[in-house]
Design an enzyme around this catalytic site. Structure first.
Site, short mmCIF file in Angstrom:
data_model
loop_
_atom_site.label_atom_id
_atom_site.label_comp_id
_atom_site.label_asym_id
_atom_site.label_seq_id
_atom_site.Cartn_x
_atom_site.Cartn_y
_atom_site.Cartn_z
N GLU A 95 0.84 -1.20 0.00
CA GLU A 95 0.00 0.00 0.00
C GLU A 95 0.87 1.25 0.00
OE1 GLU A 95 -2.50 2.72 3.08
OE2 GLU A 95 -1.78 0.75 3.72
N ASP B 82 0.66 3.77 -3.13
CA ASP B 82 0.25 5.16 -2.95
C ASP B 82 1.12 6.07 -3.81
OD1 ASP B 82 -0.77 7.59 -1.79
OD2 ASP B 82 0.93 7.59 -0.42
N ASP C 253 -7.22 1.11 0.88
CA ASP C 253 -5.87 0.55 1.07
C ASP C 253 -5.60 -0.56 0.06
OD1 ASP C 253 -5.47 2.26 3.18
OD2 ASP C 253 -5.71 0.73 4.75
N GLU D 18 -4.67 0.63 -3.43
CA GLU D 18 -3.27 1.06 -3.51
C GLU D 18 -2.31 -0.12 -3.42
OE1 GLU D 18 -3.57 5.60 -1.78
OE2 GLU D 18 -3.00 4.00 -0.41
#
Length: 232
Positions: A47, A51, A120, A123
């Site tokens: 994650e 991101d 989450d 990502e």
């Protein structure tokens, strides 16, 4: 909790249009910390990476799609597209919920439908694609999943922090401050807990894999609680 069989994961791969060379990466991208004995085995590291990959891919997409837009507009559009709720919408469209690995308590509380977890997971899957096949593959996934949202105008294209600040200033209140209440996890995959604070109001907390995410989440929580603007 038992791992999903690779044959089951093939259904999800078909939905997102990616065939993983390393199926273990996809399994990890779907594994919540509540289903692990070690945080490093959960999706949190992917994650964190996803991101950053998402931010770059969306920034490139915006730069191409809006050739006359100023930096401020591009920044606001970027914040809108990579926000938790947008990522959660994408994850829901991918149909990830049945594939998420959760601990017993989190599963019973409906964790697979929570926007925070879905965001989450979006990502983490992008991060897993990046590790498995490189930036080009991750970029294609982002384009396929986010391009249709480029022209979807939300209210004023303001991110939650900007919207909360404008709301406070419009009422003669002090500028919101963001207080770091705690940090958990290892250095390579931290989790931040931050409160949005405005004099005269109770603080509102948010959590995220970066201080920026946590601050945005705190601002959004404040706005939702006080029924401000788009958070109503």
């Amino acid at each position: 909790m038992a791992k999903r069989k690779d044959a089951d994961l093939g259904l999800l791969e078909a939905r997102i249009g990616v065939d993983f060379s390393d199926k273990a990466l996809l399994r990890q991208a779907l594994t919540h910390v509540s289903a692990c004995t070690r945080r490093a085995d959960s999706y949190q590291r992917l994650e964190f990476l996803g991101d950053r990959v998402l931010g770059l891919a969306v920034a490139d997409l915006l730069f191409e799609h809006f050739p006359d837009a100023a930096e401020g507009e591009l920044s606001r559009r970027l914040a809108e597209l990579v926000r938790r709720e947008t990522c959660a919408e994408v994850a829901a469209e991918w149909g990830v919920a049945p594939f998420i690995l959760l601990g017993g308590g989190e599963a019973q509380s409906g964790g697979a439908q929570k926007a925070a977890i879905l965001g989450d997971i979006c990502e983490s899957i992008i991060g897993a694609v990046f590790v498995d096949a490189g930036f080009g593959a991750a970029q294609r996934l982002v384009r396929d999943s986010f391009a249709a949202r480029l022209d979807q105008a939300r209210a004023s294209l303001r991110d939650p922090k900007s919207a909360l600040q404008e709301w406070a200033q419009g009422r003669g209140l002090a500028t919101p401050i963001y207080r770091l209440d705690g940090q958990t996890g290892p250095d390579h995959a931290p989790r931040f807990l931050i409160s949005a604070v405005i004099d005269g109001f109770d603080a509102a907390q948010g959590e995220g894999s970066s201080k920026r995410h946590a601050e945005q989440a705190a601002a959004e929580a404040f706005m939702a609680r006080e029924k401000i603007g788009a958070a109503q």
